[in-house]
Design an enzyme around this catalytic site. Structure first.
Site, PDB file in Angstrom:
ATOM      1  N   GLY A 104       0.853  -1.261  -0.010  1.00  0.00           N
ATOM      2  CA  GLY A 104      -0.038  -0.118   0.026  1.00  0.00           C
ATOM      3  C   GLY A 104       0.705   1.259  -0.084  1.00  0.00           C
ATOM      4  O   GLY A 104       2.016   1.120   0.238  1.00  0.00           O
ATOM      5  N   ARG A 197       3.384  14.405  -7.302  1.00  0.00           N
ATOM      6  CA  ARG A 197       3.423  13.611  -8.276  1.00  0.00           C
ATOM      7  C   ARG A 197       2.297  13.429  -9.232  1.00  0.00           C
ATOM      8  O   ARG A 197       1.025  13.863  -8.525  1.00  0.00           O
ATOM      9  CB  ARG A 197       3.519  11.988  -8.295  1.00  0.00           C
ATOM     10  CG  ARG A 197       5.216  11.828  -7.156  1.00  0.00           C
ATOM     11  CD  ARG A 197       5.743  10.340  -7.500  1.00  0.00           C
ATOM     12  NE  ARG A 197       4.676   9.381  -6.754  1.00  0.00           N
ATOM     13  CZ  ARG A 197       5.087   8.233  -6.574  1.00  0.00           C
ATOM     14  NH1 ARG A 197       6.204   7.646  -7.042  1.00  0.00           N
ATOM     15  NH2 ARG A 197       4.310   7.421  -5.956  1.00  0.00           N
ATOM     16  N   ARG A 204      -1.525  -0.097  -9.460  1.00  0.00           N
ATOM     17  CA  ARG A 204      -0.172  -0.963  -9.762  1.00  0.00           C
ATOM     18  C   ARG A 204      -0.699  -2.423  -9.898  1.00  0.00           C
ATOM     19  O   ARG A 204      -1.922  -2.684  -9.684  1.00  0.00           O
ATOM     20  CB  ARG A 204       0.785  -1.016  -8.688  1.00  0.00           C
ATOM     21  CG  ARG A 204       1.164   0.616  -8.425  1.00  0.00           C
ATOM     22  CD  ARG A 204       0.926   1.031  -6.806  1.00  0.00           C
ATOM     23  NE  ARG A 204       1.412   2.211  -6.647  1.00  0.00           N
ATOM     24  CZ  ARG A 204       2.492   2.885  -6.433  1.00  0.00           C
ATOM     25  NH1 ARG A 204       3.432   2.069  -6.552  1.00  0.00           N
ATOM     26  NH2 ARG A 204       2.760   4.150  -6.467  1.00  0.00           N
ATOM     27  N   ASP A 278       4.444  -4.316  -7.215  1.00  0.00           N
ATOM     28  CA  ASP A 278       3.947  -3.124  -6.472  1.00  0.00           C
ATOM     29  C   ASP A 278       4.315  -1.783  -7.249  1.00  0.00           C
ATOM     30  O   ASP A 278       3.998  -0.711  -7.023  1.00  0.00           O
ATOM     31  CB  ASP A 278       3.942  -3.041  -5.376  1.00  0.00           C
ATOM     32  CG  ASP A 278       5.357  -3.117  -4.784  1.00  0.00           C
ATOM     33  OD1 ASP A 278       6.230  -4.033  -5.015  1.00  0.00           O
ATOM     34  OD2 ASP A 278       6.010  -2.257  -4.082  1.00  0.00           O
TER      35      ASP A 278
HETATM   36  P1  AMP Z   1       9.227   0.915  -2.637  1.00  0.00           P
HETATM   37  O1  AMP Z   1      10.254  -0.129  -2.435  1.00  0.00           O
HETATM   38  O2  AMP Z   1       9.587   2.453  -2.514  1.00  0.00           O
HETATM   39  O3  AMP Z   1       8.542   0.766  -3.901  1.00  0.00           O
HETATM   40  O4  AMP Z   1       8.315   0.581  -1.251  1.00  0.00           O
HETATM   41  C1  AMP Z   1       7.791  -0.589  -1.171  1.00  0.00           C
HETATM   42  C2  AMP Z   1       6.578  -0.242   0.094  1.00  0.00           C
HETATM   43  O5  AMP Z   1       7.341   0.320   1.435  1.00  0.00           O
HETATM   44  C3  AMP Z   1       5.518   0.501  -0.430  1.00  0.00           C
HETATM   45  O6  AMP Z   1       4.395   0.192   0.085  1.00  0.00           O
HETATM   46  C4  AMP Z   1       6.005   1.933   0.163  1.00  0.00           C
HETATM   47  O7  AMP Z   1       4.923   2.709   0.471  1.00  0.00           O
HETATM   48  C5  AMP Z   1       6.784   1.460   1.643  1.00  0.00           C
HETATM   49  N1  AMP Z   1       7.737   2.473   1.976  1.00  0.00           N
HETATM   50  C6  AMP Z   1       8.859   2.756   1.526  1.00  0.00           C
HETATM   51  N2  AMP Z   1       9.232   3.940   2.117  1.00  0.00           N
HETATM   52  C7  AMP Z   1       8.688   4.173   3.172  1.00  0.00           C
HETATM   53  C8  AMP Z   1       8.617   4.941   4.301  1.00  0.00           C
HETATM   54  N3  AMP Z   1       9.562   5.767   4.541  1.00  0.00           N
HETATM   55  N4  AMP Z   1       7.561   5.151   4.990  1.00  0.00           N
HETATM   56  C9  AMP Z   1       6.399   4.367   4.715  1.00  0.00           C
HETATM   57  N5  AMP Z   1       6.483   3.397   3.914  1.00  0.00           N
HETATM   58  C10 AMP Z   1       7.399   3.299   3.127  1.00  0.00           C
HETATM   59 MG    MG Z   2       6.931   1.482  -4.625  1.00  0.00          MG
END
Ligand code: AMP
Ligand code: MG
Length: 534
Positions: A104, A197, A204, A278
């Site tokens: 999410g 953005r 997704r 995702d």
């Molecule tokens: P990503 O690898 O950036 O696509 O992130 C994978 C998941 O981790 C997604 O659900 C992101 O929203 C969550 N996520 C990444 N960084 C953070 C953060 N600093 N705080 C909260 N959720 C995060």
């Molecule tokens: Mg992501």
């Protein structure tokens, strides 16, 4: 009354789809819903780093509005307009090949769907605007370095002709955020930032996978029908009810768009770095700019993502195959809607030939050939890719140089080779006789091949320069802009945004943005390797 009152929102996602019944903003597993309403967290002292004028225009936001305090508040998470309906989307996903369950929007908050000047709807989304029910144990924030990278690269990709989400603005929050950049036990405070953005939607593959995995078939159906009706209207049946064939046609279209997107990545030398399901958009847009990178010296096995350095799952040469794998996960997720997986098989299988054809067509363009003749050109391409790697060659500069190579018999081999010289990372004296002989042999074949088309050097150059960019968002250029912005100088971000606006056109005075990576950047963090920490 707000100066932003003219902005007209039509929030289809939240108006039409199942909302989370719980409203508390605490991390949890959400069931039977596609989103949770949540507001951004106000920030200490927001300030703008950059705004894209082009996006302002597209969105119908005037200069006066953009320079208002309300605008800054809106794009930094301090103001939710009355007509917005802010929310975090629920989705799951496969990360590095494994099912990860609920993910999410953990740090992305959609504000609403803005009606644009040409009557389209564009979702505004703040990345880094505070925690949501999907934040799990993380803070919901983003730091300046990763936000500069996302802001600049998404706009650069758009101008390169690559399908992508876009960015309206980049703001500092005034808050400090703790990050362990290299995951080596050295956490430090960094400036927090928010990117606004923009995309038609941020749905997704993982948005479909999660309800499917949990057996929430009606939730899955409502999301799929919504996506087709609103974003693939040409596929929506007159009867107003989708059939298994409708879902198969939908999958076929997503297959094509995903393939097209990856062909573009291969054309410009972009490595996404985290192609988890995702992070794959249902619209075939490049989404979630994290530890991405650009091929500088051509290396098909390169990935910028240090988290992936062992398996190299998301390396440049693997992106096409991973696209297929991700589409398989999407197809699996749709099975409950069609009953028999056979119905989706054809659509899924199309990927292989569609990608191959697209890649050939793309490569013909890169080489300035009228058409791809697989019998001759497959080998020509493979031999070229071997040579590029053997001689440590800058991919971008090579193809621009190749456009200058003469096919005139009267030109001696040294003069013919000259335009390619600046693409090599090896010093002149190290380009061994053997390598040089390899290049001369390849150029002989290339010149003969071009001649068989009867294309003039002038029109070949024009054709090639329209698909081979001169300016790309080189990793070290982004890092220089980050270094300057961290010290409060945002002119470098603005300069890069400007030059990347016309990546195929030589811009006098902008030579420094078209140079190969300097030696200092070869091993520097942020230039050649990046972690997921952001
Ligand atoms: P990503 O690898 O950036 O696509 O992130 C994978 C998941 O981790 C997604 O659900 C992101 O929203 C969550 N996520 C990444 N960084 C953070 C953060 N600093 N705080 C909260 N959720 C995060
Ligand atoms: Mg992501």
């Amino acid at each position: 009354m707000s100066v932003l009152d003219t902005l007209d929102f039509d929030n289809r996602f939240t108006n039409q789809l199942e909302a989370d019944a719980v409203t508390a903003n605490v991390p949890r597993q959400v069931r039977g819903a596609l989103f949770s309403r949540v507001e951004p967290t106000p920030t200490a002292a927001p300030s703008l780093v950059a705004v894209s004028n082009e996006m302002l225009e597209l969105l119908g936001i005037s200069e006066e509005q953009a320079s208002s305090a309300e605008f800054l508040d809106m794009v930094s998470g301090n103001l939710v307009l009355a007509d917005m309906d802010s929310f975090a989307m629920r989705y799951g996903g496969h990360q590095f090949g494994n099912w990860a369950g609920q993910l999410g929007d953990g740090r992305a908050i959609n504000l609403g769907e803005l009606r644009t000047s040409n009557n389209e709807r564009q979702t505004l989304q703040l990345k880094g605007a505070g925690p949501t029910p999907y934040s799990r144990t993380a803070d919901g924030l983003a730091v300046l370095r990763s936000s500069v990278r996302e802001f600049l690269c998404s706009e650069a990709m758009f101008h390169l002709g690559v399908p992508t989400t876009r960015a309206l603005s980049l703001a500092l929050t005034g808050d400090q955020v703790m990050r362990d950049m290299l995951y080596d036990g050295n956490p430090a405070l960094e400036p927090g930032a928010v990117v606004c953005r923009v995309a038609p939607n941020f749905i997704r593959f993982g948005s479909f996978e999660l309800p499917s995995f949990l057996g929430e078939v009606e939730v899955l159906r409502s999301l799929t029908d919504f996506t087709i009706r609103e974003y693939y209207p040409e596929l929506w049946p007159q009867t107003g009810e989708a059939t298994p064939d409708t879902y198969a046609a939908f999958l076929a279209e997503v297959v094509r768009r995903t393939s097209d997107m990856i062909v573009h990545w291969q054309r410009v030398g972009f490595v996404h770095g985290v192609m988890n399901t995702d992070n794959l958009s249902i619209l075939g847009l490049t989404i979630d700019y994290g530890p991405y990178g650009w091929l500088e010296d051509y290396d098909p096995d390169w990935t910028p993502n240090t988290t992936d350095r062992h398996g190299k799952r998301y390396r440049f040469a693997n992106q096409a195959g991973i696209g297929h794998w991700n589409l398989m996960k999407l197809a699996n997720a749709l099975v409950p809607l069609v009953g028999d997986p056979e119905i989706l098989q054809d659509a899924f299988d199309q990927y292989v030939t569609y990608f191959r054809d697209g890649h050939q067509h793309m490569f013909a363009g890169k080489l300035g050939l009228a058409e791809w003749d697989a019998d001759r050109d497959d080998q020509l391409m493979l031999d070229l890719l071997d040579l590029l790697q053997a001689a440590e060659t800058d991919m971008t500069l090579f193809f621009r140089g190749l456009a200058e190579v003469s096919t005139d018999d009267a030109v001696a081999s040294d003069a013919r080779f000259e335009p390619l010289q600046r693409a090599f990372y090896l010093p002149d004296e190290q380009l061994t006789n053997e390598l040089r002989a390899g290049w001369d042999g390849w150029l002989d074949r290339y010149v003969a091949r071009v001649r068989s088309d009867g294309t003039s050097d002038g029109s070949r150059r024009e054709q090639m320069n329209a698909v081979n960019p001169l300016y790309v968002m080189r990793n070290y250029l982004a890092q220089l802009a980050i270094d300057a912005s961290t010290k409060g100088d945002h002119t470098e971000v603005a300069a890069l945004l400007d030059v990347m606006g016309s990546p195929y056109t030589e811009q006098p005075g902008k030579e420094r943005f078209a140079e190969k990576r300097p030696d200092w950047a070869r091993t520097r963090v942020g230039c050649s390797m990046l972690s997921c920490s952001s």
